[in-house]
Design a protein around this motif. Structure first.
Motif, PDB file in Angstrom:
ATOM      1  N   LYS A 101      -7.104   4.542  17.258  1.00 58.85           N
ATOM      2  CA  LYS A 101      -5.758   4.478  17.831  1.00 58.85           C
ATOM      3  C   LYS A 101      -4.818   5.389  17.037  1.00 58.85           C
ATOM      4  O   LYS A 101      -4.704   5.286  15.819  1.00 58.85           O
ATOM      5  CB  LYS A 101      -5.250   3.052  17.818  1.00 58.85           C
ATOM      6  N   ARG A 113      -1.631   5.472  16.902  1.00 57.40           N
ATOM      7  CA  ARG A 113      -0.540   4.760  16.235  1.00 57.40           C
ATOM      8  C   ARG A 113      -0.982   4.280  14.855  1.00 57.40           C
ATOM      9  O   ARG A 113      -0.256   4.434  13.876  1.00 57.40           O
ATOM     10  CB  ARG A 113      -0.086   3.572  17.090  1.00 57.40           C
ATOM     11  N   ALA A 163      -1.252   7.220  12.485  1.00 54.75           N
ATOM     12  CA  ALA A 163       0.079   7.721  12.121  1.00 54.75           C
ATOM     13  C   ALA A 163       0.758   6.777  11.129  1.00 54.75           C
ATOM     14  O   ALA A 163       1.382   7.238  10.165  1.00 54.75           O
ATOM     15  CB  ALA A 163       0.939   7.898  13.368  1.00 54.75           C
ATOM     16  N   PHE A 164       0.639   5.467  11.335  1.00 53.50           N
ATOM     17  CA  PHE A 164       1.242   4.512  10.413  1.00 53.50           C
ATOM     18  C   PHE A 164       0.588   4.621   9.031  1.00 53.50           C
ATOM     19  O   PHE A 164       1.278   4.584   8.006  1.00 53.50           O
ATOM     20  CB  PHE A 164       1.133   3.089  10.954  1.00 53.50           C
ATOM     21  N   TYR A 182       7.713  -2.563  19.036  1.00 53.78           N
ATOM     22  CA  TYR A 182       6.347  -2.363  18.550  1.00 53.78           C
ATOM     23  C   TYR A 182       5.346  -2.803  19.613  1.00 53.78           C
ATOM     24  O   TYR A 182       4.382  -2.094  19.892  1.00 53.78           O
ATOM     25  CB  TYR A 182       6.139  -3.132  17.248  1.00 53.78           C
ATOM     26  N   ILE A 189       0.615  -2.898  23.395  1.00 54.19           N
ATOM     27  CA  ILE A 189       1.167  -1.550  23.215  1.00 54.19           C
ATOM     28  C   ILE A 189       2.683  -1.645  23.208  1.00 54.19           C
ATOM     29  O   ILE A 189       3.260  -2.641  23.651  1.00 54.19           O
ATOM     30  CB  ILE A 189       0.696  -0.566  24.308  1.00 54.19           C
ATOM     31  N   TYR A 207       5.713   2.822  20.164  1.00 54.02           N
ATOM     32  CA  TYR A 207       5.009   3.709  19.239  1.00 54.02           C
ATOM     33  C   TYR A 207       3.701   4.238  19.827  1.00 54.02           C
ATOM     34  O   TYR A 207       3.073   5.113  19.236  1.00 54.02           O
ATOM     35  CB  TYR A 207       4.745   3.002  17.904  1.00 54.02           C
ATOM     36  N   ASP A 208       3.293   3.711  20.983  1.00 58.76           N
ATOM     37  CA  ASP A 208       2.084   4.185  21.655  1.00 58.76           C
ATOM     38  C   ASP A 208       2.389   5.269  22.685  1.00 58.76           C
ATOM     39  O   ASP A 208       1.462   5.876  23.214  1.00 58.76           O
ATOM     40  CB  ASP A 208       1.374   3.016  22.342  1.00 58.76           C
ATOM     41  N   GLU A 243       0.416  12.317  16.321  1.00 62.65           N
ATOM     42  CA  GLU A 243       0.813  11.595  15.111  1.00 62.65           C
ATOM     43  C   GLU A 243       2.187  12.051  14.645  1.00 62.65           C
ATOM     44  O   GLU A 243       3.002  11.239  14.200  1.00 62.65           O
ATOM     45  CB  GLU A 243      -0.202  11.827  13.991  1.00 62.65           C
ATOM     46  N   ILE A 268       4.867  10.307  16.534  1.00 67.23           N
ATOM     47  CA  ILE A 268       5.011   8.911  16.108  1.00 67.23           C
ATOM     48  C   ILE A 268       5.784   8.851  14.794  1.00 67.23           C
ATOM     49  O   ILE A 268       6.690   8.019  14.632  1.00 67.23           O
ATOM     50  CB  ILE A 268       3.633   8.234  15.971  1.00 67.23           C
TER      51      ILE A 268
END
Length: 66
Positions: free
Chosen positions: A4, A6, A9-10, A36, A43, A46-47, A52, A55
């Motif tokens: 995923k 997200r 990226a997190f 979120y 989802i 942020y999806d 990336e 995001i």
């Protein structure tokens, strides 16, 4: 899970800026209406971004790169 975007990226954001900064940005964004998880879904806002970088831009500035 790392499939995923997200999540990747997190994780990247945390490596670059730290967990506290992530939580601060998410709190600021939540107050601005960035979600979120949409109600009843796994989802959220942020999806929506396609990369990336987008995001991370959303995390940092509360808006996606245009």
């Amino acid at each position: 899970m790392l499939d995923k975007m997200r999540v990747r990226a997190f994780a990247r954001f945390i490596r670059e800026y730290g967990e506290t900064k992530l939580m601060d940005c998410m709190e600021t964004n939540e107050r601005a209406g960035i979600v979120y998880h949409y109600p009843g879904q796994l989802i959220g806002d942020y999806d929506v971004p396609q990369t990336e970088e987008e995001i991370i831009e959303l995390l940092c500035h509360g808006k996606a790169v245009r």
